[in-house]
Scaffold this active site. Structure first.
Site, mmCIF file in Angstrom:
data_model
loop_
_atom_site.group_PDB
_atom_site.id
_atom_site.type_symbol
_atom_site.label_atom_id
_atom_site.label_comp_id
_atom_site.label_asym_id
_atom_site.label_seq_id
_atom_site.Cartn_x
_atom_site.Cartn_y
_atom_site.Cartn_z
ATOM 1 N N GLU A 76 3.847 -2.400 -8.307
ATOM 2 C CA GLU A 76 4.172 -1.128 -7.640
ATOM 3 C C GLU A 76 4.359 -1.385 -6.160
ATOM 4 O OE1 GLU A 76 1.509 2.077 -8.637
ATOM 5 O OE2 GLU A 76 2.129 2.071 -10.731
ATOM 6 N N HIS A 125 4.847 12.029 -2.827
ATOM 7 C CA HIS A 125 5.420 11.004 -3.706
ATOM 8 C C HIS A 125 6.935 11.062 -3.556
ATOM 9 C CE1 HIS A 125 6.253 8.499 -7.149
ATOM 10 N NE2 HIS A 125 4.961 8.211 -7.207
ATOM 11 N N ARG A 184 4.960 3.768 0.369
ATOM 12 C CA ARG A 184 5.314 5.119 -0.078
ATOM 13 C C ARG A 184 5.753 6.001 1.087
ATOM 14 N NH1 ARG A 184 1.390 7.680 -4.453
ATOM 15 N NH2 ARG A 184 2.268 5.992 -5.669
ATOM 16 N N HIS A 187 1.653 15.032 -3.396
ATOM 17 C CA HIS A 187 1.130 14.259 -4.529
ATOM 18 C C HIS A 187 -0.353 13.936 -4.412
ATOM 19 C CE1 HIS A 187 1.131 11.391 -7.792
ATOM 20 N NE2 HIS A 187 0.780 10.396 -6.991
ATOM 21 N N ARG A 224 -1.956 5.887 1.422
ATOM 22 C CA ARG A 224 -2.633 5.255 0.275
ATOM 23 C C ARG A 224 -1.710 4.270 -0.437
ATOM 24 N NH1 ARG A 224 -2.871 6.663 -5.259
ATOM 25 N NH2 ARG A 224 -1.403 8.328 -4.768
HETATM 26 C C1 SIN Z 1 2.764 6.613 -9.649
HETATM 27 O O1 SIN Z 1 2.660 6.288 -10.816
HETATM 28 O O2 SIN Z 1 3.768 6.452 -8.972
HETATM 29 C C2 SIN Z 1 1.614 7.291 -8.998
HETATM 30 C C3 SIN Z 1 0.532 6.348 -8.810
HETATM 31 C C4 SIN Z 1 -0.253 6.753 -7.636
HETATM 32 O O3 SIN Z 1 -0.031 7.824 -7.078
HETATM 33 O O4 SIN Z 1 -1.085 5.951 -7.224
#
Ligand code: SIN
Length: 527
Positions: free
Chosen positions: A117, A235, A281, A341, A376
């Site tokens: 990620e 998000h 993010r 989010h 975060r």
């Molecule tokens: C996601 O799956 O993109 C969200 C995970 C998160 O907010 O840590």
């Protein structure tokens, strides 16, 4: 069993039934009298919607030190290093405990499957049921909790934290009937708040209805410090289709190779960061926001064609949800735009989840433990919930066994009895529009002042709450007002707090904004 001279109903009351609340209750239940109070049904917690998973350094070649460095880098200078250390070093043990508790993470050839990620330097995200990690973990924990002897009180709103005459938390008041203000008291030696986040205060949000920041309002009203309220994380990729909910399209989809493109098919995030879709993010959300402002379009697109037919197998929940709205994710780009989010700010806690109010502990999204700083790192939140819930409940039980019982004093409610003239539906709508318009992905002083005025007006108009719907609105307005006040006070841009009128980070703001209901705001500078 905890030994106290004056009998209480419980050793510890846990407020909330997401992963933090369940894990806290499970850790306490074998040795203490525990009650779990939850707004909806036990299985309504916000964490069940978590798709991406749990970040932990459990893979070959990974190391807690690397996870530490990634978390610190994402936090844009404001992480508390000692809290991050605890997170990354205790995280792998908490993951092993989940496996012992029956959580089935996805595997391949007997090995845990680890996903990539954004802003992680290597694949380290454990997931389950493809994109159903939160659901799998909650299901396993609820099964265990039901057999644990803990009392579960469902469909109950906590309307106040009880405090002793010497100012320690000693229970909560709850109400179960929306039509009445009648409350029941649960006395306890300690209270653990695990009531989740506040992102549903914004018009566009990936969160369920329950995420309205009431835990922050309860703790603040009882006299605990709150911190970091300016850091609301958006998000980058929530589904943006007329008539569809703002359903989360997990960052893991980009981790598997999907591209963010504009209407012309151009990967515009590469213009601002060479990591493109896998930049932090805050960077990706801002890039999309600016692209939408520039183009006037309502959305950008997530193009899953680089993943091909595998996308529907790896992300079954996302594929099924999009299919419900007529979209085949293997062949058609998914319309997306940012949505609120995750709330980084919350009840200020130390490494043991202790708030500044004796006897009151907080963990999970309601807490501000310092691990996330100003931004975060993806999939660190479930890990934080697991690690700090167990620390918090351990410390709460220690407090309960050592502290002398105090005389119950005032019940601190989030409102005082006076009639309200405001229609709750109108009040909710005002709050959500005010935060989305004035305290959204990118803010400025005039927008924040306007939002603050509207949230304050709702807060004042509901301060006479005598019925549950108005009390709930009052709590939401209190939390929304704290968001606006903190975002106005922080005169810089950092992480997910982006001010178009103050676009740079400033050394002067290298620290935490802490707020207290009587003492006002103070700035805790990081050394
Ligand atoms: C996601 O799956 O993109 C969200 C995970 C998160 O907010 O840590």
């Amino acid at each position: 069993m905890i030994n106290r001279a004056a009998p209480t109903d419980y050793d510890v009351v846990v407020v909330g039934s997401g992963i933090a609340g369940l894990s806290a209750a499970l850790s306490a239940a074998p040795r203490a009298r525990v009650a779990v109070v939850t707004k909806g049904a036990l299985d309504d917690g916000c964490s069940r919607y978590a798709q991406g998973g749990i970040a932990a350094a459990v893979g070959d070649g990974d190391d807690p030190e690397l996870h530490y460095q990634d978390t610190i880098a994402a936090g844009r200078g404001l992480c508390h290093p000692e809290a991050v250390r605890v997170l990354v070093e205790e995280g792998p043990a908490r993951v092993r405990q989940l496996i012992e508790w029956g959580v089935a993470f996805d595997t391949q050839d007997g090995e845990l499957l680890l996903a990539q990620e954004a802003a992680h330097s290597r694949p380290r995200i454990l997931h389950a049921r493809g994109d159903g990690t939160g659901l799998e973990v909650e299901t396993a924990l609820i099964r265990r909790l039901r057999a644990s002897g803990a009392r579960v009180i469902e469909h109950a709103d906590v309307t106040g934290v009880l405090t002793t005459t010497d100012g320690a938390a000693c229970g909560v008041s709850i109400t179960t009937n929306p039509a009445e203000s009648h409350t029941t008291t649960l006395s306890s030696s300690a209270v653990v708040l695990a009531s989740g986040g506040a992102s549903r205060l914004w018009r566009n949000s990936t969160n369920p209805e329950s995420a309205t920041g009431d835990g922050v309002a309860l703790a603040y009203s009882a006299g605990a410090d709150v911190a970091g309220m300016e850091f609301a994380q958006f998000h980058p990729t929530a589904l943006a289709m007329d008539g569809a909910p703002r359903f989360l399209i997990s960052e893991a989809v980009r981790g598997e190779g999907a591209w963010i493109v504009n209407r012309d098919g151009r990967r515009f995030v590469l213009d601002v960061d060479p990591r493109g879709e896998l930049a932090g993010r805050d960077v990706v959300a801002r890039a999309i926001w600016e692209e939408l402002e520039r183009s006037g379009e309502p959305c950008v697109y997530l193009d899953c064609s680089p993943i091909g037919a595998r996308a529907a197998v790896r992300f079954p929940t996302i594929a099924a949800t999009c299919a419900r709205y007529g979209l085949d994710i293997a062949r058609q780009p998914i319309p997306v735009s940012p949505a609120a989010h995750y709330m980084i700010g919350g009840v200020r806690t130390d490494l043991d989840g202790a708030s500044t109010l004796p006897g009151l502990y907080a963990c999970g999204e309601v807490a501000n433990s310092g691990v996330h700083g100003a931004n975060r790192l993806a999939s660190n939140s479930l890990l934080e919930s697991l690690v700090f819930s167990q620390r918090a409940v351990h410390a709460a039980l220690g407090w309960a066994s050592e502290s002398p019982p105090g005389q119950p004093g005032s019940m601190t409610r989030t409102s005082s009895p006076r009639a309200s003239l405001l229609d709750p539906r109108e009040g909710w709508s005002t709050l959500r529009d005010a935060l989305w318009t004035g305290a959204g992905v990118v803010r400025d002083e005039s927008g924040l002042r306007a939002a603050s005025g509207k949230c304050e007006a709702v807060r004042v108009a509901t301060s006479g709450a005598t019925t549950l719907p108005t009390m709930q609105l009052h709590a939401a307005a209190s939390t929304a007002s704290l968001v606006c006040a903190a975002a106005l006070a922080r005169e810089e841009s950092r992480g997910c707090h982006l001010r178009s009128d103050l676009p740079q980070a400033s050394d002067q703001w290298h620290g935490d904004l802490v707020m207290h209901k009587d003492r006002g705001a103070r700035f805790d500078r990081h050394l």
